[in-house]
Design a protein around this motif. Structure first.
Motif, short mmCIF file in Angstrom:
data_model
loop_
_atom_site.label_atom_id
_atom_site.label_comp_id
_atom_site.label_asym_id
_atom_site.label_seq_id
_atom_site.Cartn_x
_atom_site.Cartn_y
_atom_site.Cartn_z
N LEU A 230 0.83 -1.20 0.00
CA LEU A 230 0.00 0.00 0.00
C LEU A 230 0.87 1.25 0.00
CD1 LEU A 230 -2.96 0.74 -0.02
CD2 LEU A 230 -2.94 0.77 2.47
N ALA A 231 1.95 1.22 0.78
CA ALA A 231 2.87 2.37 0.82
C ALA A 231 3.50 2.59 -0.55
CB ALA A 231 3.94 2.13 1.87
N GLN B 51 3.64 5.63 -5.71
CA GLN B 51 3.52 5.61 -7.17
C GLN B 51 2.46 6.63 -7.63
OE1 GLN B 51 1.72 2.07 -8.84
NE2 GLN B 51 3.12 2.12 -10.57
N LEU B 52 1.34 6.66 -6.93
CA LEU B 52 0.28 7.59 -7.30
C LEU B 52 0.71 9.03 -7.09
CD1 LEU B 52 -2.97 5.92 -5.94
CD2 LEU B 52 -2.16 6.02 -8.28
N ALA B 53 1.46 9.27 -6.02
CA ALA B 53 1.91 10.63 -5.74
C ALA B 53 2.80 11.16 -6.84
CB ALA B 53 2.62 10.67 -4.40
N LYS B 54 3.53 10.27 -7.48
CA LYS B 54 4.42 10.68 -8.56
C LYS B 54 3.65 10.97 -9.84
CE LYS B 54 8.50 8.14 -7.04
NZ LYS B 54 9.33 6.95 -7.28
N GLY B 55 2.43 10.49 -9.91
CA GLY B 55 1.65 10.69 -11.12
C GLY B 55 1.90 9.58 -12.10
N VAL B 56 1.32 9.71 -13.26
CA VAL B 56 1.45 8.71 -14.30
C VAL B 56 2.41 9.24 -15.36
CG1 VAL B 56 0.23 7.43 -16.08
CG2 VAL B 56 -0.86 7.86 -13.89
N GLU C 231 -9.05 -5.20 -1.90
CA GLU C 231 -9.13 -3.82 -2.40
C GLU C 231 -7.80 -3.36 -2.97
OE1 GLU C 231 -10.57 -1.55 0.85
OE2 GLU C 231 -12.65 -2.22 0.59
N LEU C 232 -6.74 -3.73 -2.32
CA LEU C 232 -5.41 -3.36 -2.81
C LEU C 232 -5.14 -4.02 -4.16
CD1 LEU C 232 -2.77 -1.87 -2.33
CD2 LEU C 232 -1.95 -3.85 -1.07
N GLY C 233 -5.52 -5.28 -4.26
CA GLY C 233 -5.34 -6.00 -5.52
C GLY C 233 -6.09 -5.32 -6.66
#
Lengths: 137, 167
Positions: free
Chosen positions: A14-15, A20-25, B13-15
């Motif tokens: 999750l971390a 990854q999301l914080a960096k954007g796509v 959910e994570l998956g």
């Protein structure tokens, strides 16, 4: 795998996912029919799109009024600038190979213009009724 | 809900989130094209809005954004090649008709006629700034500029002779 191990794995993944999301796509190229930029309030503020006459880039203010547009209108390229009311006040266009710069008053009348015509370049000033009051050469 | 059930739910959910993310990342590449955008927006015309990092900065990063018309022809390109970003608009024949760019030499806007000849240019560079209008058929030119010596307006005839100037 114990519950503790599974929990650690989930937390770790999750971390990583959040990072990854914080960096954007990131991509080399994105192909779309419409590209929209939204502000912090989720209002559309800029869009690159195919309009009725061709592609255009439009910039909108916080009230949603158009303030600038660069695009092809009726097949001809042009840059248009608008006031806070969304009224066009300046344009730089090419019309059938004739480029021109025009400045408009609040009523939408062209009051100053610099243009190329088949007869040559012309600089002109106009009254509120659109009559020429000065020109050069 | 027991700890075991809660953990299983989080894993599911994570998956799902990871699968979505992978799909989005893949789709944003050249090969996947518009399919991912249909996922982002269910509308008929693919539209791209940044949908990542919910609650945080929403960013889509790319070297190039290409806008296509209904027949798949490129009609606009927003790019950042070699550190010099720009926007180029194409007509339906594929001719470049407008370019907005920022380069090491300066920044500017160029409008071109249907034959691809530059007709209007608004430019800012080390020498100053200016608006340059030229008739496609070669019948003169108008130049409004601000350079180190000051502002000036010049109108030229078809032989590139100044026919009016100020000051």
């Amino acid at each position: 795998m114990t519950t503790e191990e599974r929990l650690e794995k989930v937390e770790r993944e999750l971390a990583e996912f959040r990072e990854q999301l914080a960096k954007g796509v990131t991509a080399h190229a994105v192909r779309v029919r419409r590209l929209v930029l939204v502000d912090d309030a989720d209002r559309e503020r800029a869009m690159l799109e195919i309009g009725a006459c061709g592609p255009r880039l439009r910039l909108l203010d916080a009230a949603g009024k158009p303030r600038a547009a660069l695009g092809l209108g009726a097949g001809e390229p042009g840059l248009d600038l608008f006031n806070a009311a969304g009224e066009e006040r300046a344009e730089l266009v090419v019309d059938a190979g004739e480029p021109g710069l025009a400045l408009f008053d609040e009523a939408g009348m062209a009051r100053a213009g610099l243009a190329m015509t088949p007869a040559g370049p012309v600089l002109g000033l106009f009254d509120a009724a659109g009559r020429s009051i000065w020109s050069a050469p | 809900m027991t700890t075991e059930e809660r953990l299983a739910k989080v894993e599911r959910e994570l998956g799902r989130a990871k699968r979505r993310s992978r799909w989005l990342l893949a789709a944003l590449g050249l090969t996947a094209g518009a399919f991912a955008l249909a996922w982002i927006f269910a509308g008929a015309a693919p539209t791209l809005q940044a949908q990542v990092g919910a609650g945080a900065e929403r960013v889509v990063r790319a070297n190039r954004f290409v806008l296509e018309d209904e027949s798949g022809k490129p009609r606009a390109m927003l790019y950042a090649g070699k550190g010099e970003p720009g926007l180029t608009l194409f007509d339906e024949n594929g001719k470049v008709r407008a370019m907005l760019s920022a380069t090491a030499d300066g920044s500017g806007l160029s409008l071109l006629d249907a034959a691809g000849k530059p007709c209007a240019g608004l430019v800012v560079n080390a020498g100053g700034s200016g608006l340059d209008l030229s008739y496609a058929a070669g019948k003169g030119r108008a130049l409004l500029a601000v350079v180190k010596s000051g502002p000036g307006l010049r109108l030229y005839d078809e032989n590139d002779k100044v026919i009016w100037r100020a000051p």
